[in-house]
Enzyme design. Structure first.
Site: not given
Ligand code: HH2
Length: 291
Positions: A258, A223
C-alpha cells in the site's frame, strides 16, 4: 494462491500488487487535504492507475495517531462520488478503507470490490455480514488500541509472534462468520500501536505471517519509522526510505504493497520480486546440494 474480490479473482504470487493510497480527508498524515474535492481525487486516482496501480484504496477518515473520528455520513460524502467515478474506469479495482459497515456497504454498491478494515472486523459488529453478503475481498489488519491511543507506549514480548497469532485468530473468526478464506488478506498494521523497532521486526518477520496461508499486505509508505530511521522530517520526502522498506517487505513475503508513490513503487517491486525469486531458487539449489 488467489484473492477473491467479488467477481474478480486476483492471482497472487509472481508480481507483487501495488495498492495506491487516495485519502479524501483533510487530515491524513501525508496527503491530507490534497484530494478533498471529487475532481482532484478522481484525477489522482486516474493518475495512479495510469502509473500501474493494481488497486486504488480510497479512505474518508484518517487513522493517523491521535486522529479524530468522523461520522458515517461525512465519510460517505467524501468517498462515494470518488469511488463511483473511478470504478467506471476500465480495469480499475477499488478498495474502501473504512471500519464502518454502513460505509463499506455503500462503497461496494458504488463499485468497490475490497474492504480494507483496519480493525479486522472488530470495530463494527455489522462489518462481517457486509463482507460475507457482498463477497468483497477483505484486508484484516492488526492494531493495538485505537488511533487515539495506539502509540501510547506499545509493548510486546515477541511482536512477530503476537501479531501472527492475533491475525491467525482473526482469520478463524472471519471463517466462523461465513467469510471464505480466499477473500482474506492479512496485514501486520505497520505503525498501528508499534514502535519503530516493532515495525522493523515485523518487516523482517513477514515470512512468518505469510506462512498463515493468506497473502500479506504491507502498508509502510512514508510512515514515521521511515522518518526516524532516515532523519527525514517531511512525510512527502520519504519516498527513497519507503522504497527500501518496500523492497525488504517483498523479499520477506509481502504480496501487496500500500503506497503513495505508485510509479516508483511499481518499478522497485518488479526488481525486488526478481531478486526474491532468485534468492529462493538459490536457497533451493543449496538445500538440494546439501541433501
Ligand atoms: N495505513 C494507513 C491507513 N490504512 N490500511 C492497511 N490495510 N494497512 C496500513 O498500513 C494502513 C491502512 C495509514 O496511512 P494513510 O492512509 O496514508 O494515512 P491516514 O490514516 O492518516 O489517512
Amino acid at each position: 494462491m488467489y484473492w477473491q474480490c467479488r467477481q474478480d479473482r486476483l492471482s497472487i504470487g509472481e508480481q507483487p500488487m501495488i495498492m495506491g493510497i487516495l485519502n479524501a480527508t483533510p487530515d491524513s498524515f501525508s496527503d491530507g487535504g490534497c484530494y478533498l474535492s471529487v475532481d482532484t481525487a478522481v484525477a489522482r486516482g486516474r493518475e495512479m492507475l495510469a502509473q500501474g496501480a493494481d488497486i486504488i484504496d480510497i479512505g474518508g477518515e484518517s487513522t493517523r495517531p491521535g486522529a479524530a473520528p468522523v461520522d458515517a455520513p461525512t465519510e460517505m460524502r467524501r468517498v462515494l462520488p470518488v469511488i463511483e467515478a473511478l470504478a467506471a474506469v476500465p480495469g480499475a479495482r477499488i478498495s474502501i478503507d473504512t471500519a464502518k459497515a454502513a460505509v463499506a456497504h455503500e462503497a461496494v454498491r458504488a463499485g468497490a470490490c475490497i474492504i480494507n478494515d483496519v480493525t479486522a472486523l472488530e470495530g463494527d459488529p455489522a462489518m462481517a455480514a457486509v463482507v460475507r453478503e457482498t463477497g468483497a475481498g477483505v484486508v484484516l489488519m492488526h492494531m493495538r488500541g485505537t488511533p487515539r491511543t495506539m502509540q501510547d507506549n506499545p509493548q510486546y514480548a515477541d511482536v512477530v509472534g503476537e501479531v501472527a497469532d492475533w491475525l491467525a485468530a482473526r482469520l478463524v473468526a472471519a471463517g466462523m462468520a461465513g467469510i471464505a478464506a480466499e477473500a482474506v488478506v492479512l496485514d501486520p498494521g505497520i505503525g498501528f500501536g508499534k514502535t519503530a523497532a516493532h515495525n522493523i521486526a515485523l518487516i523482517a518477520g513477514l515470512d512468518r505471517l505469510a506462512r498463515l496461508g493468506r497473502p500479506v499486505l504491507a502498508g509502510l509508505s512514508r510512515k514515521r519509522f521511515i522518518g526516524l530511521l532516515s532523519g527525514v522530517e517531511e512525510a512527502a520526502d520519504r519516498m527513497a526510505g519507503s522504497l527500501a522498506a518496500l523492497t525488504a517487505a517483498i523479499l520477506h513475503g509481502a504480496s501487496i504493497l500500500r503506497v503513495h508513490d505508485v510509479a516508483a513503487s511499481v518499478q522497485a517491486a518488479r526488481v525486488a520480486a526478481a531478486l526474491r525469486d532468485a534468492t529462493n531458487l538459490h536457497a533451493d539449489i543449496q538445500r538440494g546440494m546439501a541433501a
